[in-house]
Scaffold this active site. Structure first.
Site, PDB file in Angstrom:
ATOM      1  N   HIS A 162      -1.284 -13.737   6.261  1.00 31.96           N
ATOM      2  CA  HIS A 162      -2.208 -14.265   5.266  1.00 31.96           C
ATOM      3  C   HIS A 162      -3.165 -15.318   5.833  1.00 31.96           C
ATOM      4  O   HIS A 162      -4.371 -15.249   5.621  1.00 31.96           O
ATOM      5  CB  HIS A 162      -1.428 -14.896   4.111  1.00 31.96           C
TER       6      HIS A 162
ATOM      7  N   ASP B 248      -1.298  -6.304   3.764  1.00 36.53           N
ATOM      8  CA  ASP B 248      -1.283  -7.749   3.596  1.00 36.53           C
ATOM      9  C   ASP B 248      -1.817  -7.970   2.187  1.00 36.53           C
ATOM     10  O   ASP B 248      -3.032  -7.963   1.982  1.00 36.53           O
ATOM     11  CB  ASP B 248      -2.180  -8.441   4.629  1.00 36.53           C
ATOM     12  N   HIS B 249      -0.896  -8.113   1.237  1.00 34.91           N
ATOM     13  CA  HIS B 249      -1.345  -8.092  -0.162  1.00 34.91           C
ATOM     14  C   HIS B 249      -2.279  -9.264  -0.482  1.00 34.91           C
ATOM     15  O   HIS B 249      -3.029  -9.209  -1.438  1.00 34.91           O
ATOM     16  CB  HIS B 249      -0.156  -8.047  -1.120  1.00 34.91           C
TER      17      HIS B 249
END
Ligand code: NDP
Length: 524
Positions: free
Chosen positions: A275, A212-213
Site C-alpha cells: 500500500h 492491492d486492494h
C-alpha cells in the site's frame, strides 16, 4: 491577537454535476462483461466470507457481474452446495447495510467443490466440474481463479492449475483464464521472484492479477485524476514548489486476531511492501501518455527504480521503527504488542515504521517523502500531505513578519474522503492580518449513486481483464529490491532491540518520530 484572527476558516467547495452526466452503469463497467466462472480457493475461510462473496453480491446488485456468471468455492472442508450458501448468507447478513432482497437469486449460482490443494486428481475433477457448469450456464470457459488461501499454498495451486490444463486459454473453444493472488506476494525479493517464476510456469503475465486492494479505493484512484486532469497542479508538483510529502496510514487497532501472520510480517511487509509504495508511486510518478494499464504501471515502476537506497548508514537517519506498549484507547486500557495472544513476550517485530525516502530524479531531487504506518496509534487516518514551500519573499514583513504559513494540500483517503487546500487570505477589517482558509472538497458531495468498495472494484477489473490497479511483476521486483535490504538490516543487526522504539498505545508513535510526525499530523 493575530493568533485569534488566524483561526482556521473552512470554505466548502460546491462540486457541480457535469453538464453532460454520465449514466451510472457506464461508470461501473467499461463494456459488456464476458460470461465467466469465478473459482475461489480457500472458500471456507475468512476472506471469502467477509470480503469476496459480499463484494460479488454487491456487484450483482449494481449490475456489475456478467450474465451469466457462476461462483464455485473450492477448499478442503467437506460441505454441500447448500451448506456453502447458508454459511455465506449468515456471514453477509452480519455485515453493515446487508440487503438480502436478491440474495436467493444470486445464491442459486453459488456452488461448492471440495479439493485437496496438492492432489492433481482434485484439479482434474475440478476441471471436469467446471466444464459441466460451462455447458449448463454458457460461461464460455472463461475463468477467474482467486487464491484466498494462505500464501504458502499459492505455488502449489498455480502449478496444479497449470498441470490440469486450467491455465490455458483460447484453444479448443476455451475462453480466458486469470489468476488472482492476494497479498503478501513473497516475504522478500528472493521469495517473491520464486513465486513469480512458479506462477509464470503456468500463467502469462497478462493472466496474473496481484491484488492491492488499496489501489481500488476511490480516493486512491482519484490521485491520478486530480494530478493529471487539472492543469493547475502539475506545473507546481515538483521540487521547485514542494517542501515535502507525507503519506500516513495510521491504525487505531492493534494486531487483533492476526498475530500469527503479523509475527512473521511486521509493519514493513504488511503495509510498506504494497500500500505505502503504491501510494508513493501514484503521488510521485510522471504522467503516462495514456490512461492505460501498461503505461500507468510502467510509470509507477520508474518511481520504484528511482528510490534512493535506504541501507547502511542511511537507515540510521531515515528509518524509525517502533512497537506499541500498553496504553489507553477510547478510554479503555489496552495491552501492549508483546502481551497480545500468540505474540512472543520478547518479540522484536515492529508495529510502527517511519521512513524518509527520496525519489532521486529530476522532478523530486532533495524532496523528502515521509512514509509512516503503525498500529495502535491515536486515530485511524490515511492521507497524503503535500506541503508547499513558503513564499520566497514576504512583502508583508513590516506588519506580519516573515512567518507566513505555506500552502498545504491534503488528499484524505480515510476516514475523510476529501481534498483540502489551505491558503492565506486577508482577515476582514482595517488591520492587515492574514487568516489561513481551507478549500474543502468532500468526495461524495453531490453524488448519490453507487460506489464500488475496494474488493468490488478489484474483482470487477479482473473480470474485465483490466490490470491497471494490480501490481506488475516489475513493480513487485523493484519494490522488494528497495525494501529487502532494509528488512535484512532490521532483522539481523546486533542492536535490533535498541532500534525498536517503544510507544504507548493511543499515542502518535515513538518519541523519536515526533519531529517528523508533526509535519504530517497537525490537528492533534
Ligand atoms: P484463512 O486462514 O481463513 O484460510 C483460508 C482457507 O485456506 C481456510 O479456510 C482453509 O480452508 C485453507 N487453509 C488455511 N490454512 C491452511 C493450511 N495451513 N493448509 C492448507 N489449507 C489451509 O485465510 P483468509 O481467508 O483470512 O485469507 C486468505 C488470503 O487472503 C491470505 O493469503 C491472506 O493473507 C489474504 N488476505 C486476507 C485478508 C483478510 O481480511 N482475511 C485481508 C488481505 C489479505 P480448508 O481447510 O477448507 O481448505
Amino acid at each position: 491577537m493575530i493568533d485569534e484572527l488566524n483561526q482556521d476558516q473552512t470554505t466548502r467547495v460546491q462540486a457541480k454535476a457535469p453538464s453532460m452526466d454520465i449514466p451510472v452503469e457506464e461508470c461501473v463497467t467499461i463494456g459488456p462483461l464476458d460470461p465467466c466462472t469465478i473459482v475461489i480457493f480457500g472458500a471456507s475461510g475468512d476472506l471469502t466470507a467477509r470480503k469476496l462473496v459480499p463484494a460479488l453480491y454487491n456487484l450483482y446488485l449494481h449490475g456489475g457481474l456478467p450474465k451469466p456468471f457462476v461462483i464455485v468455492g473450492a477448499s478442503r472442508t467437506s460441505m454441500s452446495h447448500e451448506e456453502f450458501r447458508e454459511r455465506l448468507k449468515a456471514s453477509y447478513e452480519a455485515t453493515e447495510k446487508a440487503d438480502l432482497a436478491r440474495w436467493e437469486e444470486f445464491a442459486a449460482n453459488l456452488y461448492y467443490q471440495p479439493v485437496d490443494y496438492d492432489s492433481l486428481d482434485s484439479y482434474v475433477g475440478l476441471a471436469g466440474y467446471l466444464r459441466e457448469l460451462d455447458e449448463k450456464y454458457h460461461t464460455g470457459g472463461n475463468r477467474v481463479f482467486d487464491l484466498a488461501v494462505p500464501p504458502s499454498l499459492y505455488p502449489v495451486i498455480a502449478e496444479m492449475l497449470g498441470k490440469a490444463g486450467l491455465a490455458q486459454e483460447g484453444e479448443n473453444g476455451k475462453g480466458w483464464s486469470r489468476i488472482v493472488v492476494e497479498k503478501p506476494f513473497g516475504r522478500d525479493l528472493k521469495s517473491a521472484m520464486e513465486l513469480d517464476q512458479t506462477l509464470h510456469r503456468s500463467f502469462g503475465e497478462h493472466q496474473i492479477f496481484r491484488i492491492d486492494h488499496y489501489l481500488a479505493k476511490e480516493t486512491v484512484q482519484n490521485i491520478l485524476m486530480f494530478r493529471f486532469a487539472n492543469a493547475i497542479f502539475e506545473p507546481i508538483w515538483n521540487r521547485s514548489y514542494i517542501a515535502y510529502v507525507g503519506i500516513i496510514a495510521a491504525e487505531k487497532l492493534g494486531v487483533e486476531n492476526r498475530a500469527g501472520y503479523y509475527e512473521q510480517a511486521g509493519v514493513i511487509r504488511d503495509m510498506f511492501q504494497n500500500h505505502m509504495m503504491q501510494v508513493l508511486a501514484l503521488t510521485a510518478m510522471e504522467p503516462p501518455s495514456l490512461f492505460e494499464a501498461e503505461r500507468v504501471r510502467e510509470e509507477k515502476t520508474k518511481v520504484f527504480r528511482s528510490l534512493k537506497p535506504l541501507d547502511g548508514a542511511e537507515q540510521i537517519d531515515n528509518l524509525i521503527l517502533g512497537q506499541y506498549g500498553s496504553g489507553m484507547v477510547d478510554g479503555a486500557e489496552v495491552a501492549g504488542y508483546r502481551q497480545e495472544p500468540k505474540v512472543s513476550s520478547s518479540s522484536l517485530i515492529p508495529t510502527f515504521a517511519m521512513m524518509r525516502v527520496f525519489v532521486d530524479n529530476w522532478r523530486w531531487r532533495g524532496v523528502p517523502f515521509y512514509l509512516v504506518s503503525g498500529k495502535r496509534l491515536a486515530r485511524k487516518i490515511t492521507r497524503i500531505v503535500v506541503q508547499f514551500k513558503r513564499v520566497p519573499h514576504s512583502m508583508f514583513r513590516n506588519v506580519l513578519g516573515e512567518d507566513i504559513l505555506a500552502n498545504r494540500l491534503v488528499l484524505g483517503i480515510y476516514p475523510e474522503e476529501r481534498i483540502t487546500l489551505t491558503f492565506q487570505t486577508k482577515y476582514p477589517g482595517a488591520r492587515t492580518c492574514l487568516r489561513p482558509v481551507t478549500l474543502d472538497f468532500s468526495y461524495d458531495q453531490n453524488y448519490s449513486g453507487p460506489t464500488l468498495a475496494a474488493y468490488e472494484k478489484v474483482l470487477l477489473d479482473c473480470i474485465q481483464g483490466d490490470q491497471m490497479l494490480f501490481w506488475s511483476n516489475n513493480g513487485v521486483r523493484l519494490s522488494w529490491s528497495f525494501l529487502t535490504p532494509i528488512l535484512q538490516e532490521c532483522e539481523t543487526c546486533g542492536d535490533r532491540g535498541a532500534r525498536l522504539h517503544p510507544y504507548d498505545s493511543g499515542s502518535w508513535g515513538p518519541e523519536a518520530a515526533q519531529k517528523w510526525m508533526q509535519l504530517i499530523v497537525d490537528e492533534e
